[in-house]
Design a protein around this motif. Structure first.
Motif: not given
Length: 356
Positions: A19-42
């Motif tokens: 699931l994670a960037s730690l595992v595959l190095g290619i997972s995505l995350c929300a931009s800082t502004a997007f995360a602060e405003a409303g979402f994080e995702y995996r």
């Protein structure tokens, strides 16, 4: 990055979800502004067929009034999922239905925050559904006492971990064999040990999934009465048949006793002679006698795999000089087990041959 804990991953009993960037190095995350405003995702981007689908997991970092997620696939129809209202900290999982193989998705997230602000983000992702990893072991090609076993796999492997245990469940050996994408059948080896009672193999495929199998060698020597062969021959008289019938009954009783273990039973028959005659002649004679008994058992309906081997005068029950007649050295040993018995003073070689 705030989303880092959200990207944590774990290992299940028989597989690992990458699931994670730690595992595959290619997972995505929300931009800082997007995360602060409303979402994080995996993104759960790699799964095994029949054990789920790739998925987008959203977590609200603030109050969400409503929203949608649109998926546009390179090989399938586009579809849109409504998010609905979400409280801060709440998560929702949206599966990405796809056929086996690798697919590309363009994902667009739109939502309305608590104060009416519009949240908008888009990205592309590649997802993969792979066949479940299978690891098989052929007990007929296993020789745990000599440190080798034949295994097979349906998927390319990155590496296989080997753990060897003794009768007290203490770790005797631990090692890793790098396979670099190899699949199919291959042999796994480890340093020989006299007291091997357990072998655990854990195969890791190139996509991060794993499968483990535990082998527990089992052997029991069958008590019996020695039959008397005709001089210099691999045959016996009718008067000896009851002894073999009794031995066969003991073998069947042992099979019934241990059937709940789920073991693939095999019978190993070892033949020996005294020191009368040449060593080469005695080796041939003991081999022929062991084979004759195994063949007799097969004709009597014993359907489990049967193996025989002769040791001639190389292993004497009673030490004697050369050319010495000794009835106790003209013997047969029966070993019932789920794999080849380990080499020992009594069974110094492992050249077992199968009776068809």
């Amino acid at each position: 990055m705030r989303g880092q804990q959200f990207f944590s991953t774990g290992i299940s009993t028989m597989r690992r979800l990458c699931l994670a960037s730690l595992v595959l190095g290619i997972s995505l995350c929300a931009s800082t502004a997007f995360a602060e405003a409303g979402f994080e995702y995996r993104l759960e981007k790699k799964v095994q067929v029949s054990e789920g689908m790739p998925a987008l997991v959203l977590r609200a970092t603030g109050q969400i009034k409503s929203g949608t997620v649109t998926f546009k696939s390179s090989t399938a129809k586009s579809f849109t999922k409504k998010i609905g209202a979400m409280k801060s900290g709440e998560t929702k999982t949206i599966t990405m239905k796809q056929s086996p193989g690798t697919h590309k998705f363009e994902i667009k997230i739109k939502a309305t925050g608590a104060d009416g602000e519009v949240l908008d983000d888009a990205f592309e992702v590649e997802t993969t559904s792979v066949a479940p990893l299978k690891l098989s072991v052929d007990p007929k090609k296993a020789n745990l006492g000599e440190g080798k076993i034949q295994v097979g796999t349906n998927r390319p492997l990155d590496h296989i971990k080997i753990e060897i245990f003794d009768s007290k469940n203490q770790l005797l050996h631990e090692g890793t064999r790098q396979l670099g994408g190899q699949k199919g059948e291959f042999e796994v080896n480890w340093p020989t040990h006299a007291d091997v009672t357990g072998v655990r193999l854990t195969a890791h495929d190139v996509d991060g999934f794993w499968q483990s199998v535990l082998l527990e060698p089992f052997w029991v020597e069958i008590p019996h009465k020695e039959i008397i062969f005709e001089f210099g021959k691999a045959s016996w008289t009718a008067e000896e048949e009851p002894k073999l019938e009794a031995t066969l009954a003991t073998i069947r009783d042992a099979m019934e006793k241990y059937k709940d273990k789920g073991l693939q039973m095999q019978l190993y028959i070892a033949g020996y002679t005294d020191t009368v005659g040449s060593k080469s002649d005695n080796l041939r004679l003991s081999t022929a006698r062991a084979k004759a008994i195994a063949t007799w058992f097969r004709k009597k309906g014993l359907k489990i795999p049967l193996y025989y081997q002769g040791f001639g005068e190389s292993v004497l029950a009673v030490k004697t000089e050369d050319e010495t007649k000794e009835e106790r050295n003209r013997r047969v040993i029966y070993v019932l087990g789920n794999s080849r018995p380990p080499t020992s003073e009594t069974l110094p070689k492992s050249n077992w041959k199968a009776v068809r």
